[in-house]
Write an enzyme that holds these catalytic residues in place. Structure first.
Site, PDB file in Angstrom:
ATOM      1  N   TRP A 325      38.920 -44.635 -11.529  1.00 14.94           N
ATOM      2  CA  TRP A 325      40.196 -43.920 -11.676  1.00 14.94           C
ATOM      3  C   TRP A 325      40.729 -44.062 -13.088  1.00 14.94           C
ATOM      4  O   TRP A 325      41.356 -43.144 -13.625  1.00 14.94           O
ATOM      5  CB  TRP A 325      41.207 -44.468 -10.667  1.00 14.94           C
ATOM      6  CG  TRP A 325      42.585 -43.894 -10.778  1.00 14.94           C
ATOM      7  CD1 TRP A 325      43.085 -42.802 -10.130  1.00 14.94           C
ATOM      8  CD2 TRP A 325      43.674 -44.380 -11.592  1.00 14.94           C
ATOM      9  NE1 TRP A 325      44.392 -42.579 -10.482  1.00 14.94           N
ATOM     10  CE2 TRP A 325      44.771 -43.523 -11.383  1.00 14.94           C
ATOM     11  CE3 TRP A 325      43.803 -45.450 -12.488  1.00 14.94           C
ATOM     12  CZ2 TRP A 325      45.994 -43.720 -12.018  1.00 14.94           C
ATOM     13  CZ3 TRP A 325      45.007 -45.643 -13.120  1.00 14.94           C
ATOM     14  CH2 TRP A 325      46.084 -44.785 -12.889  1.00 14.94           C
ATOM     15  N   HIS A 326      40.456 -45.213 -13.723  1.00 15.59           N
ATOM     16  CA  HIS A 326      41.013 -45.477 -15.046  1.00 15.59           C
ATOM     17  C   HIS A 326      40.357 -44.650 -16.142  1.00 15.59           C
ATOM     18  O   HIS A 326      40.968 -44.449 -17.198  1.00 15.59           O
ATOM     19  CB  HIS A 326      40.883 -46.959 -15.383  1.00 15.59           C
ATOM     20  CG  HIS A 326      41.901 -47.811 -14.687  1.00 15.59           C
ATOM     21  ND1 HIS A 326      41.730 -48.270 -13.401  1.00 15.59           N
ATOM     22  CD2 HIS A 326      43.116 -48.267 -15.082  1.00 15.59           C
ATOM     23  CE1 HIS A 326      42.781 -48.980 -13.047  1.00 15.59           C
ATOM     24  NE2 HIS A 326      43.643 -48.993 -14.044  1.00 15.59           N
ATOM     25  N   GLY A 327      39.160 -44.182 -15.940  1.00 17.62           N
ATOM     26  CA  GLY A 327      38.559 -43.388 -17.004  1.00 17.62           C
ATOM     27  C   GLY A 327      37.086 -43.122 -16.785  1.00 17.62           C
ATOM     28  O   GLY A 327      36.417 -43.781 -15.983  1.00 17.62           O
ATOM     29  N   PHE A 487      44.956 -42.352 -19.005  1.00 16.20           N
ATOM     30  CA  PHE A 487      44.407 -42.380 -17.657  1.00 16.20           C
ATOM     31  C   PHE A 487      45.063 -41.348 -16.763  1.00 16.20           C
ATOM     32  O   PHE A 487      44.617 -41.129 -15.670  1.00 16.20           O
ATOM     33  CB  PHE A 487      44.563 -43.766 -17.040  1.00 16.20           C
ATOM     34  CG  PHE A 487      43.970 -44.876 -17.892  1.00 16.20           C
ATOM     35  CD1 PHE A 487      42.747 -44.688 -18.510  1.00 16.20           C
ATOM     36  CD2 PHE A 487      44.643 -46.055 -18.090  1.00 16.20           C
ATOM     37  CE1 PHE A 487      42.200 -45.679 -19.286  1.00 16.20           C
ATOM     38  CE2 PHE A 487      44.101 -47.060 -18.863  1.00 16.20           C
ATOM     39  CZ  PHE A 487      42.884 -46.881 -19.463  1.00 16.20           C
TER      40      PHE A 487
END
Length: 487
Positions: A325-327, A487
């Site tokens: 989800w963060h990248g 993000f």
């Protein structure tokens, strides 16, 4: 528009005055003002992506209304999956298209086949991961009949685009935030004062702590081959404080700003670096995201109800997805997997809920056992952040190799002291010590200085506030955008 900018310093009081002095007699006008202000706030960065927020709002509002009247189970599932695919489709295209394409090409090269495909020069819309999850929770909760869909499109639009938390959270649930747009708000002086106090502390964390730490963290991580082991440990610690001060600072400003307008957002950080184990850390770090994955992914997968293999599988899924989800980088996936490895022994021995209360609750100092547990947990977190911060997996392992090579030899200590005295100096360590002490003494509150009025009289409080403002002016770090904007 970002919180630590002159633009926002002008924007906020104007919206505040219009909200409480011009539109206060009409709830609909107040909500409409919030929508207009939120779209202006977001469009200040890039107006072209306002269409994405509007489209997502229309899709989920319409699907929510249809889910209310549709009784056929299969048609309800189609409606739900339409919402999921539309929202995740946009998120996947803007955030992960090039990542999947590059890895697809690399996979075929591994087997000796070359595929020619062009990556796209895609601009990632700020905050898309946050508002996507926010609208998804709305349709999922309606599908599960936990929430009644709204008929008020303006209120729903305000919920989706609410400017204090639009760009970097907290990721609000419709069950908490949406009903607040239905009820008339009245100005509450004590709530506003508390909000201003939280905004001040959030700005301090961002500008004084995070931005100053960022200068040295960036210097060390971007040139790690030039530094020795202990200096690299120092770089990882600086990043550890940078990301906490940056992200929790944003959350504090967002929550405090919301209180100025009569809204209560969920808490997003609860002093995570005072955690005694990794399970406690994840109950205290980015709470809105970790609880979102718990409720909408982990529990539907079976949670901890099945056998050992199911527990292990579900734990790895939730942490790896959280990392992803963060990248779009393998570094985030490894960071998530590493936290899963940290978490598993606690889960499998049923010790993951041992530390539910605040550490040293009601006491000035922790016990020796608590202190050692906090230091161990902090060390594990610092190590994991190396993967999070590195530009690639290769760089992360090179960083760790350089860090551990001859860590305790004499030259490493000399190099670290030279860097410390020559570059860092004493100001930043003293600021970090001050920061840790204030956070520790305020750890039982919603934020570090929430209860300052209970421990200090009015003159002392104002001395403290002016002290923070002085530090903001004279110890301001180099301007850095908020980390979680990416993000």
């Amino acid at each position: 528009m970002i919180f630590n900018s002159i633009d926002f310093a002008l924007f906020l009081p104007i919206v505040f005055i219009l909200y409480w002095f011009v539109t206060k007699k009409s709830l609909k006008l107040q909500n409409f003002l919030i929508v207009a202000a939120s779209y202006l706030f977001y469009g200040w960065w890039d107006w072209r992506f306002l269409s994405l927020i509007l489209f997502s709002t229309i899709v989920d509002y319409t699907i929510g209304r249809k889910l209310k009247i549709e009784e056929n189970h299969e048609k309800r599932k189609i409606l739900l999956w339409t919402s999921i695919l539309v929202n995740l489709g946009f998120l996947g295209f803007f955030k992960y298209y090039n990542f999947f394409l590059d890895n697809f090409i690399t996979a075929f090269l591994f087997f000796g086949t070359e595929i020619k495909a062009n990556s796209l020069n895609i601009i990632l819309p700020v905050g898309i991961s946050f508002y996507t999850f926010q609208t998804l929770s709305y349709t999922i909760d309606i599908y599960k009949r936990k929430l009644e869909p709204t008929k008020d499109f303006v209120a729903f639009s305000a919920f989706v685009s609410f400017f204090p938390q639009l760009v970097a959270g907290p990721i609000e649930r419709a069950t908490n935030l949406l009903p607040q747009f239905y009820n008339k708000r009245t100005f509450d002086y004590s709530k506003a004062v508390d909000g201003m106090r939280q905004i001040l502390w959030g700005i301090f964390k961002k500008i004084v702590i995070a931005d100053n730490c960022a200068e040295y963290a960036n210097q060390i991580f971007n040139n790690f081959a030039d530094y020795s082991g202990i200096t690299l440990v120092l770089g990882a610690i600086f990043f550890t404080f940078q990301i906490y001060g940056d992200f929790s600072g944003y959350s504090d400003i967002a929550i405090g700003t919301s209180r100025l307008f009569g809204f209560n957002l969920m808490r997003n950080f609860a002093f995570p670096y005072f955690s005694r184990d990794i399970a406690e850390f994840w109950r205290r770090w980015h709470i809105s995201l970790s609880t979102w994955f718990r409720d909408y992914l982990y529990i539907p997968l079976g949670g901890s109800r099945g056998g050992t293999l199911m527990k292990v599988r579900n734990t790895f899924i939730i942490f790896i997805v959280s990392g992803f989800w963060h990248g779009a980088n393998w570094t985030f996936i490894i960071w998530g997997a590493l936290n899963a490895i940290y978490f598993l022994p606690l889960l499998l021995t049923n010790k993951n809920r041992n530390n539910l209360e605040t550490v040293a609750n009601g006491k000035l100092l922790p016990s020796i056992k608590e202190l050692l547990s906090m230091l161990l947990t902090f060390g594990l977190v610092v190590f994991a952040w190396i993967f999070f911060r590195s530009n690639s997996i290769y760089d992360a392992f090179r960083y760790i190799k350089s860090l551990t090579t001859g860590l305790f030899n004499k030259q490493n200590f000399i190099d670290c002291l030279n860097y410390f005295y020559g570059d860092v100096g004493f100001t930043l360590p003293l600021l970090l010590l001050f920061f840790i002490l204030i956070e520790w003494t305020g750890r039982e509150g919603g934020f570090a200085i929430q209860n300052i009025n209970k421990v200090a009289n009015r003159p002392l409080r104002w001395v403290f506030y002016y002290g923070l403002l002085t530090l903001l002016i004279f110890e301001k770090g180099n301007d850095q955008t908020f980390i979680y904007f990416q993000f």
